[in-house]
Design a protein around this motif. Structure first.
Motif, mmCIF file in Angstrom:
data_model
loop_
_atom_site.group_PDB
_atom_site.id
_atom_site.type_symbol
_atom_site.label_atom_id
_atom_site.label_comp_id
_atom_site.label_asym_id
_atom_site.label_seq_id
_atom_site.Cartn_x
_atom_site.Cartn_y
_atom_site.Cartn_z
ATOM 1 N N MET A 243 0.249 -0.902 -39.705
ATOM 2 C CA MET A 243 -0.722 -0.616 -38.652
ATOM 3 C C MET A 243 -2.084 -0.220 -39.208
ATOM 4 O O MET A 243 -3.076 -0.250 -38.478
ATOM 5 C CB MET A 243 -0.182 0.477 -37.731
ATOM 6 C CG MET A 243 1.110 0.100 -37.011
ATOM 7 S SD MET A 243 1.082 -1.552 -36.228
ATOM 8 C CE MET A 243 -0.165 -1.299 -34.950
ATOM 9 N N ASP A 244 -2.134 0.110 -40.478
ATOM 10 C CA ASP A 244 -3.416 0.464 -41.109
ATOM 11 C C ASP A 244 -4.031 -0.697 -41.890
ATOM 12 O O ASP A 244 -5.150 -0.568 -42.403
ATOM 13 C CB ASP A 244 -3.226 1.651 -42.064
ATOM 14 C CG ASP A 244 -3.026 2.966 -41.324
ATOM 15 O OD1 ASP A 244 -3.427 3.047 -40.148
ATOM 16 O OD2 ASP A 244 -2.457 3.897 -41.922
ATOM 17 N N PRO A 246 -4.494 -4.487 -41.048
ATOM 18 C CA PRO A 246 -4.330 -5.646 -40.160
ATOM 19 C C PRO A 246 -4.342 -6.995 -40.864
ATOM 20 O O PRO A 246 -3.547 -7.880 -40.515
ATOM 21 C CB PRO A 246 -5.506 -5.510 -39.180
ATOM 22 C CG PRO A 246 -6.474 -4.590 -39.843
ATOM 23 C CD PRO A 246 -5.658 -3.668 -40.682
ATOM 24 N N THR A 271 -3.313 -6.395 -32.429
ATOM 25 C CA THR A 271 -4.377 -5.709 -31.676
ATOM 26 C C THR A 271 -3.826 -5.006 -30.453
ATOM 27 O O THR A 271 -4.164 -3.850 -30.170
ATOM 28 C CB THR A 271 -5.461 -6.718 -31.263
ATOM 29 O OG1 THR A 271 -6.004 -7.341 -32.440
ATOM 30 C CG2 THR A 271 -6.569 -6.038 -30.488
ATOM 31 N N LYS A 274 -1.788 -1.970 -31.514
ATOM 32 C CA LYS A 274 -2.673 -0.908 -32.013
ATOM 33 C C LYS A 274 -3.383 -0.213 -30.857
ATOM 34 O O LYS A 274 -3.400 1.030 -30.776
ATOM 35 C CB LYS A 274 -3.699 -1.519 -32.969
ATOM 36 C CG LYS A 274 -4.601 -0.501 -33.657
ATOM 37 C CD LYS A 274 -3.893 0.194 -34.785
ATOM 38 C CE LYS A 274 -4.843 1.026 -35.618
ATOM 39 N NZ LYS A 274 -4.154 1.713 -36.734
ATOM 40 N N GLU A 275 -3.952 -0.986 -29.956
ATOM 41 C CA GLU A 275 -4.731 -0.407 -28.866
ATOM 42 C C GLU A 275 -3.880 0.348 -27.857
ATOM 43 O O GLU A 275 -4.334 1.319 -27.250
ATOM 44 C CB GLU A 275 -5.526 -1.514 -28.156
ATOM 45 C CG GLU A 275 -6.636 -2.098 -29.027
ATOM 46 C CD GLU A 275 -7.393 -3.225 -28.339
ATOM 47 O OE1 GLU A 275 -6.934 -3.666 -27.258
ATOM 48 O OE2 GLU A 275 -8.424 -3.664 -28.881
ATOM 49 N N ASN A 277 -0.944 1.811 -28.652
ATOM 50 C CA ASN A 277 -0.041 2.722 -29.373
ATOM 51 C C ASN A 277 1.426 2.346 -29.146
ATOM 52 O O ASN A 277 2.298 3.214 -29.012
ATOM 53 C CB ASN A 277 -0.277 4.181 -28.940
ATOM 54 C CG ASN A 277 -1.647 4.687 -29.338
ATOM 55 O OD1 ASN A 277 -2.095 4.464 -30.461
ATOM 56 N ND2 ASN A 277 -2.327 5.349 -28.418
#
Length: 328
Positions: A243-244, A246, A271, A274-275, A277
């Motif tokens: 997740m860190d 991409p 994306t 990530k957005e 959670n």
């Protein structure tokens, strides 16, 4: 060391396949066999932990299955040690007395959609039409039923058809084999390009659905707890790294799932996850949402009686794995 085996035809050949992968008693690391659903655009996130298994002395074999309903059978047969997919199949087995336990949830956010052909512009348009799923009681099946209800359509008003794995189901809609399907939201951009409509999204229609949890047996927790803790630690670190990073995660997804260069699904699903959670590297177990899933399954006649999900959650190994990741 990490090995990937595609056991897409079922369970029977797994024992021989695992032995052929090079795992044996002479290896210094502890062997662990982990089942997942076949690699798609999300595989960069799902498979990133394979790069961290050696750090925790885990000799990991990742075994892919074509459907979310198959890994639980392999686990109960002793052919894998854990799996990560929809919690629904585990809940069904637990309701019948299976000694399974939730030990973490790596992807609690339900990044899922209900897709329809060009003439299906809303859930109400699905009356009298066909919906592709991967089998009774599967995540696509139950999500589709709940999304239909949320849109004012009784599931009895549509015809459900087994249309294979996630990618196969989407292609079945594109080809006109079925009128709609429930599958990963990673196909949204391709759907737009092909004139396929998104008629419902899980985050709106069914916010309590959980996409992926890790399941193992009570026996594994009792007899291989140390190995399980180290396996969970490698999974946590791998998910956090994915997740860190991409670009690296997208590249791994393309490599693992053999995706074409023009396929945008890895970037899209990353994306969205990530957005929203949707992926939680601490693997926290949302007991309240899992309890909702138990009651939802009873409502859909997939289990006879609801039960207290807390009796099937073992959070100790996860807590120990968290400590392990923090001390290294």
């Amino acid at each position: 060391m990490a090995t990937t085996i595609r056991a897409l035809m079922g369970v029977a050949s797994l024992v021989g396949a695992t032995l052929a992968s090079g795992i044996g008693p002479a290896e210094a690391a502890d062997a662990w066999r982990h089942g997942v659903v076949e690699a798609k655009g999300d595989s960069g996130i799902i498979f990133m932990p394979t790069r961290f298994s050696e750090k925790y002395d885990i000799d990991l074999t990742m075994i892919e299955f074509v459907s979310s309903t198959v890994p639980v059978k392999a686990l109960l047969a002793g052919e894998i040690d854990s799996y990560s997919t929809t919690p629904l199949v585990a809940i069904a087995a637990m309701s019948e007395g299976a000694s399974l336990r939730f030990v973490g949830c790596n992807w609690p956010g339900m990044t899922y959609d209900l897709y329809g052909q060009a003439d299906v512009k809303s859930v109400e348009d699905l009356r009298g039409k066909s919906v592709g799923v991967s089998g009774p009681g599967s995540a696509p099946d139950l999500f589709a039923r709940e999304a239909l209800r949320a849109g004012g359509v009784d599931p009895s008003e549509v015809t459900f058809a087994n249309a294979g794995g996630g990618g196969d189901r989407f292609r079945a809609v594109v080809a006109g084999v079925v009128d709609a399907t429930a599958t990963s939201s990673e196909f949204e951009q391709e759907a737009e390009a092909r004139g396929i409509n998104v008629v419902a999204r899980a985050r709106d229609a069914t916010p309590n659905f959980v996409r992926n949890c890790l399941v193992t047996t009570e026996a594994n927790i009792e007899s291989r707890r140390d190995v399980l803790v180290r396996f969970l630690a490698s999974q946590m670190v791998g998910h956090a790294y994915a997740m860190d990073h991409p670009e690296e995660t997208e590249a791994l997804a393309r490599e693992t799932a053999h995706l074409a260069p023009e396929d945008t699904s890895p970037r899209f699903i990353f994306t969205e996850a990530k957005e929203s959670n949707a992926v939680t590297p601490d693997f926290a177990i949302p007991a309240d949402k899992l309890q909702w899933n138990v009651e939802m399954m009873q409502r859909n006649d997939r289990i006879r009686e609801a039960f207290d999900i807390n009796a099937f959650i073992e959070d100790g190994p996860r807590q120990e794995a968290l400590v392990l990741t923090e001390t290294e």
